[in-house]
Each structure stands twice: as structure tokens, then as C-alpha cells.
Design a protein around this motif. Structure first.
Motif, PDB file in Angstrom:
ATOM      1  N   MET A 183     -12.883 -49.663   5.757  1.00  0.00           N
ATOM      2  CA  MET A 183     -14.241 -50.145   5.997  1.00  0.00           C
ATOM      3  C   MET A 183     -14.542 -51.335   5.105  1.00  0.00           C
ATOM      4  N   LEU A 184     -14.126 -51.276   3.828  1.00  0.00           N
ATOM      5  CA  LEU A 184     -14.357 -52.411   2.927  1.00  0.00           C
ATOM      6  C   LEU A 184     -13.656 -53.660   3.439  1.00  0.00           C
ATOM      7  N   SER A 185     -12.479 -53.509   4.032  1.00  0.00           N
ATOM      8  CA  SER A 185     -11.764 -54.649   4.607  1.00  0.00           C
ATOM      9  C   SER A 185     -12.589 -55.302   5.712  1.00  0.00           C
ATOM     10  N   MET A 186     -13.201 -54.487   6.561  1.00  0.00           N
ATOM     11  CA  MET A 186     -14.039 -55.030   7.639  1.00  0.00           C
ATOM     12  C   MET A 186     -15.294 -55.688   7.073  1.00  0.00           C
ATOM     13  N   ALA A 187     -15.897 -55.085   6.048  1.00  0.00           N
ATOM     14  CA  ALA A 187     -17.100 -55.674   5.438  1.00  0.00           C
ATOM     15  C   ALA A 187     -16.768 -57.031   4.820  1.00  0.00           C
ATOM     16  N   ILE A 188     -15.619 -57.121   4.175  1.00  0.00           N
ATOM     17  CA  ILE A 188     -15.200 -58.397   3.587  1.00  0.00           C
ATOM     18  C   ILE A 188     -14.946 -59.427   4.682  1.00  0.00           C
ATOM     19  N   TYR A 189     -14.230 -59.030   5.716  1.00  0.00           N
ATOM     20  CA  TYR A 189     -13.939 -59.925   6.836  1.00  0.00           C
ATOM     21  C   TYR A 189     -15.224 -60.476   7.450  1.00  0.00           C
ATOM     22  N   MET A 190     -16.195 -59.608   7.687  1.00  0.00           N
ATOM     23  CA  MET A 190     -17.424 -60.024   8.358  1.00  0.00           C
ATOM     24  C   MET A 190     -18.397 -60.758   7.428  1.00  0.00           C
ATOM     25  N   GLY A 191     -18.330 -60.470   6.120  1.00  0.00           N
ATOM     26  CA  GLY A 191     -19.321 -61.032   5.208  1.00  0.00           C
ATOM     27  C   GLY A 191     -18.811 -62.080   4.245  1.00  0.00           C
ATOM     28  N   PRO A 250     -19.484 -63.190  -0.543  1.00  0.00           N
ATOM     29  CA  PRO A 250     -20.498 -62.284  -1.082  1.00  0.00           C
ATOM     30  C   PRO A 250     -20.195 -60.813  -0.778  1.00  0.00           C
ATOM     31  N   SER A 251     -19.696 -60.529   0.401  1.00  0.00           N
ATOM     32  CA  SER A 251     -19.340 -59.149   0.722  1.00  0.00           C
ATOM     33  C   SER A 251     -18.134 -58.685  -0.079  1.00  0.00           C
ATOM     34  N   LEU A 252     -17.222 -59.596  -0.399  1.00  0.00           N
ATOM     35  CA  LEU A 252     -16.084 -59.249  -1.243  1.00  0.00           C
ATOM     36  C   LEU A 252     -16.575 -58.749  -2.605  1.00  0.00           C
ATOM     37  N   MET A 253     -17.557 -59.432  -3.183  1.00  0.00           N
ATOM     38  CA  MET A 253     -18.081 -59.030  -4.488  1.00  0.00           C
ATOM     39  C   MET A 253     -18.709 -57.639  -4.416  1.00  0.00           C
ATOM     40  N   TYR A 254     -19.465 -57.380  -3.354  1.00  0.00           N
ATOM     41  CA  TYR A 254     -20.125 -56.083  -3.224  1.00  0.00           C
ATOM     42  C   TYR A 254     -19.177 -55.002  -2.711  1.00  0.00           C
ATOM     43  N   ALA A 255     -18.109 -55.380  -2.042  1.00  0.00           N
ATOM     44  CA  ALA A 255     -17.079 -54.403  -1.682  1.00  0.00           C
ATOM     45  C   ALA A 255     -16.428 -53.867  -2.958  1.00  0.00           C
ATOM     46  N   ALA A 256     -16.199 -54.753  -3.920  1.00  0.00           N
ATOM     47  CA  ALA A 256     -15.654 -54.314  -5.208  1.00  0.00           C
ATOM     48  C   ALA A 256     -16.618 -53.349  -5.889  1.00  0.00           C
TER      49      ALA A 256
END
Length: 116
Positions: free
Chosen positions: A85-93, A96-102
């Protein structure tokens, strides 16, 4: 400064308790909406929580990350499910989503750690 998601959710829970006293109609309506949206249907609760966490990541919402990772741990979510799910959130966002995925991974680990 490190974020501690157990503290974040605890602090927010205290504030939410005050809101339940101050604006009970609104809080009751929000609770009903949350229950209706998250009940099992074509999607199971875990899938719905993964979606909610992805949206919390996209919105950069620390409270959302805390509460939804806590629920995902309780629902038995595996690290692998979370990471997909984090991979998809990073891909779509993007960045900024990479930072919050972490941050979401950190929160998941904090709630999954049985020693604290």
C-alpha cells in the motif's frame, strides 16, 4: 523532533473527548459516518483501512497515520501488505507521499512493537 504516534493518538483522543462533550451532535454524526463507511461490504475492513491510511498519507495527516496504522495492526495487517500500500501511495503522491509513507511505516512499527 521525532514523532511518537502513540503520543499523537493519545493527545488527539483527549481532544476528541472534549469535542464529544462540546459538539455532541457533530461528533455523533461523524462517528456514524465512520462506522457506515468502514463496515464490511464488497471490501473488507482491512482493505478499507489501507485505503484510509493511503489517504492520510496523501493529506499529510499525522493523526490519520497514527489511528489507521493502529487499527491495521489490530486487524492483523502484515508488513508486506502495508509496504505494498505504501508503494501505491508513493507512486500516486510523489515526493510528499514518500515522506509520509516513511512516517506511516514508523507508526506501524511503533504500534506493532509489543515491548512499548
Amino acid at each position: 523532533m521525532a514523532k511518537l504516534y502513540k503520543e499523537i493518538t493519545g493527545d488527539i483522543s483527549s481532544s476528541l473527548a472534549k469535542l464529544r462533550k462540546e459538539i455532541p451532535d457533530v461528533m455523533s454524526a461523524f462517528s456514524s459516518l465512520a462506522q457506515a463507511a468502514s463496515k464490511e461490504g464488497a471490501l473488507d475492513k482491512k482493505t478499507k483501512e489501507l485505503i484510509a491510511l493511503a489517504l492520510g498519507i496523501a493529506a499529510h495527516c499525522d493523526g490519520c497515520i497514527g489511528f489507521h496504522t493502529q487499527t491495521l495492526v489490530k486487524l492483523g495487517t502484515s508488513r508486506e501488505e502495508l509496504l505494498e500500500m505504501l508503494s501505491m501511495a508513493i507512486y500516486m503522491g510523489g515526493g510528499p507521499s514518500l515522506m509520509y509513507a516513511a512516517e506511516a511505516l514508523k507508526a506501524f512499527e511503533e504500534f506493532a512493537d509489543k515491548t512499548t
